[in-house]
Design a protein around this motif. Structure first.
Motif: not given
Ligand code: NAD
Ligand code: HSE
Ligand code: NA
Length: 433
Positions: A12-14, A45, A77, A79, A101-103, A185, A188, A299-300, A304
């Motif tokens: 995903g984003t990170v 996925r 990553l 979450g 990155a999962n707090k 992005g 949460e 974030a971003g 990240t």
């Molecule tokens: N976005 C931010 O700025 C940021 C910053 C710091 C920490 N985080 C942490 O990073 C982690 C990811 O955040 P994000 O923003 O990238 O989330 P996101 O929703 O953009 O990405 C998560 C990805 O994981 C995939 N996913 C989830 N469960 C899955 C599974 N069982 N099998 C396969 N794929 C699966 C989702 O489809 C999605 O593409 C989280 O723990 C979040 O708290 C995010």
């Protein structure tokens, strides 16, 4: 050459930011680690158009990555806490190091995960979990390790700070701004975590453990979010000289630890009050060092990823054979230093503030501006001040110019009969990112 093999779960984003940073900076990263870092396997996925994963093995099931014997480091990553916990414990059981990155995962299951890691002789790194790209866990756990920490206070949720800032500056509605933060992005998967203080509480839990050496105790954090703050509160606080910020505070009172996240009025003139948008800032007060402040994107995607990749690099260094150079003395390995020239001051470019004293005569200013333009220096602003003992102070701001050109111009200006040769020059840096 051997490489360190990384498996990434979640694109995903990170996840996409991590792929992009690892690929873009691959050369420099290899020079820092001593070996290349290779993305060996991705669990996702679906593909993410934000990054190019051509040629990389992809599995739909993230557990295929955790069970891949080729993978040295699993980067979690996805979450959430259920599948993520199982995934990380599986990878640890398979002898893999973990970066996450999962707090939520660390704050709620960290005690169990660290124990498992210890049993299997692997490491778990989670710098990206707190304050995104700011290396705050390193600063607190290593840089300030000499101190008794008195307190930690910070703006540690980017989404919430983005919403508060936009409300204050743009008078836009809460829902509209939240939707924007999600599109960028920052938020949460469940954005109530951001606006009700849960995300900040997860992060504070981790900070407090590292600050005070206490177990992770998420359930004991007092938690209030920003959802009840109105524009009236923001304006009234301003009338008293305060801004409203959502803070996480962990304080050693001497007879117990305060752990709380809530909206807080802070004086407008302190540095934390100037932290806007998705930026985070954490203040740490140590008994030896006094107050310190850490600021950056909370974030971003790539901010990240900056922290995720730094953790991969740290583990990669541990995996390299040369124990003396786990962290090379100068960051890069000795045989990988580069010979880029250091510029002389004449070849440095910046803007200039010039203060000169000129005689109050026709044509003097024209002489000065002509010399500047002869030397390819353009003026951004010019102010003439009140005359002082017959001489008129002139203050000029210039656009960016080579210092050598400025030296030439100042030599000629100082030589003018109508200009006092004591010219004040101060360099200007706007530090735009
Ligand atoms: N976005 C931010 O700025 C940021 C910053 C710091 C920490 N985080 C942490 O990073 C982690 C990811 O955040 P994000 O923003 O990238 O989330 P996101 O929703 O953009 O990405 C998560 C990805 O994981 C995939 N996913 C989830 N469960 C899955 C599974 N069982 N099998 C396969 N794929 C699966 C989702 O489809 C999605 O593409 C989280 O723990 C979040 O708290 C995010
Ligand atoms: N949702 C989080 C992501 C960074 O941890 C925030 O907005 O701060
Ligand atoms: Na961080």
């Amino acid at each position: 050459m051997k490489s360190i093999k990384v498996g990434i779960a979640g694109l995903g984003t990170v996840g996409s930011g991590t792929v992009n940073v690892l690929k873009r900076n691959a050369g420099e990263i290899a020079r820092r680690v001593g070996q290349p870092i290779e993305i060996a396997h991705i669990g996702a996925r679906r593909e993410n158009p934000a990054c190019d994963i051509t040629g990389i093995r992809v599995s739909r099931d993230v557990f295929d990555v955790a069970n891949d014997p080729d993978v040295d480091i699993l980067v979690e990553l996805i979450g959430g806490t259920d599948v993520a916990r199982e995934l990380v414990l599986t990878a640890i059981g398979n002898g893999k190091h973990i970066v996450t990155a999962n707090k939520a995962l660390i704050a709620e299951h960290g005690n169990e995960i660290f124990l498992a890691a210890q049993e299997h002789g692997v490491d778990v790194a989670f710098e990206a979990a707190v304050a995104g790209g700011i290396p705050i866990l390193k600063a607190l756990g290593e840089g300030l390790a000499a101190n008794h920490i008195n307190w930690v206070a910070g703006i540690i949720n980017g989404t919430g700070n983005y919403i508060l800032t936009e409300m204050e500056q743009g008078a836009r509605s809460f829902d509209e701004v939240l939707a924007e933060a999600q599109a960028l992005g920052y938020a949460e998967a469940d954005p109530t975590f951001d606006v009700e203080g849960v995300d900040a509480a997860h992060k504070l839990t981790i900070l407090a453990s590292i600050a005070f050496g206490i177990p992770l105790q998420f359930s004991k954090v007092y938690m209030e979010g920003i959802s009840r703050i109105t524009i009236e509160d923001v304006n009234s606080a301003a009338q008293f000289g305060y801004r409203i910020k959502h803070l996480g505070i962990a304080k050693d009172t001497g007879n117990g630890i305060e752990l709380r996240v809530h909206p807080t009025l802070i004086p407008q003139e302190i540095m934390l009050a100037a932290v806007n948008g998705v930026m985070n800032a954490v203040m740490i007060d140590g008994d030896a060092v006094g107050p310190t402040l850490y600021y950056g994107a909370g974030a971003g995607s790539e901010p990240t990823a900056s922290a995720v990749v730094a953790d991969i690099i740290e583990l990669g260094r541990e995996l390299t054979v040369d124990h003396h150079e786990r962290v090379p003395y100068l960051g890069f390995h000795a045989d990988q230093m580069s010979d880029e020239p250091v510029l002389t001051i004449e070849n440095v470019s910046c803007g200039y503030y010039l203060r000169l004293h000129v005689q109050d005569k026709a044509g003097v200013l024209a002489d000065v501006t002509r010399i500047l333009s002869d030397n390819r220096i353009s003026i951004e602003a010019m102010v003439q001040k009140e005359a002082d003992e017959g001489l008129v102070p002139i203050v000029i701001l210039t656009h960016r110019v080579r210092e050598g050109d400025m030296n030439e111009a100042l030599k000629r200006i100082a030589a003018l009969d109508t200009v006092d040769n004591d010219i004040m020059r101060i360099r200007v840096e706007t530090l735009d990112a």
